[in-house]
Design a protein around this motif. Structure first.
Motif, PDB file in Angstrom:
ATOM      1  N   GLY A  21     -70.971  52.610  15.574  1.00  0.00           N
ATOM      2  CA  GLY A  21     -70.428  53.707  14.582  1.00  0.00           C
ATOM      3  C   GLY A  21     -71.786  54.414  14.448  1.00  0.00           C
ATOM      4  O   GLY A  21     -72.794  53.324  14.730  1.00  0.00           O
ATOM      5  N   THR A  22     -72.095  55.491  13.774  1.00  0.00           N
ATOM      6  CA  THR A  22     -73.372  55.781  13.309  1.00  0.00           C
ATOM      7  C   THR A  22     -74.194  55.427  12.454  1.00  0.00           C
ATOM      8  O   THR A  22     -75.646  55.489  12.414  1.00  0.00           O
ATOM      9  N   LYS A  23     -73.282  54.860  11.365  1.00  0.00           N
ATOM     10  CA  LYS A  23     -73.412  54.235  10.454  1.00  0.00           C
ATOM     11  C   LYS A  23     -74.802  53.112  10.219  1.00  0.00           C
ATOM     12  O   LYS A  23     -75.837  53.107  10.039  1.00  0.00           O
ATOM     13  N   LYS A  24     -74.001  52.233  11.616  1.00  0.00           N
ATOM     14  CA  LYS A  24     -74.562  51.331  11.382  1.00  0.00           C
ATOM     15  C   LYS A  24     -76.313  51.378  12.300  1.00  0.00           C
ATOM     16  O   LYS A  24     -77.094  50.332  12.723  1.00  0.00           O
ATOM     17  N   LYS A  26     -77.516  53.754  12.561  1.00  0.00           N
ATOM     18  CA  LYS A  26     -79.153  54.309  11.487  1.00  0.00           C
ATOM     19  C   LYS A  26     -79.413  53.518  10.506  1.00  0.00           C
ATOM     20  O   LYS A  26     -80.767  53.585  10.816  1.00  0.00           O
ATOM     21  N   ASN A  27     -78.510  52.511  10.787  1.00  0.00           N
ATOM     22  CA  ASN A  27     -79.433  51.427   9.974  1.00  0.00           C
ATOM     23  C   ASN A  27     -79.661  50.529  10.824  1.00  0.00           C
ATOM     24  O   ASN A  27     -81.436  49.968  10.535  1.00  0.00           O
ATOM     25  N   SER A  30     -83.983  52.275  10.459  1.00  0.00           N
ATOM     26  CA  SER A  30     -84.403  52.303   9.799  1.00  0.00           C
ATOM     27  C   SER A  30     -84.788  50.754  10.725  1.00  0.00           C
ATOM     28  O   SER A  30     -86.435  50.029   9.888  1.00  0.00           O
TER      29      SER A  30
END
Length: 81
Positions: A21-24, A26-27, A30
């Motif tokens: 997934g894109t959220k994981k 992205k995290n 970062s």
């Protein structure tokens, strides 16, 4: 079976995005960036610039240790006699 083409890499990227997934991702990006930034700052302070705090640790390191202490369980291992 030589090198991979751009289409191979795009398929791999698509599978990674679908799995994580894109959220994981992205995290993860970062977090990795913050780790590299912290490493660079640590290396800069380790060169003897003389601007290190009197306590020997930066406030960020102290906050990280406090956060780790809340989630870390310290156990002493004992050997059988």
């Amino acid at each position: 079976m030589g090198s991979f083409s751009i289409w191979h890499w795009l398929v791999v990227l698509l599978i990674v995005v679908l799995v994580f997934g894109t959220k994981k991702l992205k995290n993860l990006g970062s977090d990795l960036g913050a780790a590299v930034k912290g490493f660079k700052e640590g290396m800069a302070h380790g060169t003897g610039s003389g601007d290190a705090p009197a306590g020997g640790t930066t406030p960020q390191v102290t906050a990280d240790k406090a956060a780790a202490d809340k989630t870390t369980i310290d156990v002493d291992a004992k050997t059988k006699s």
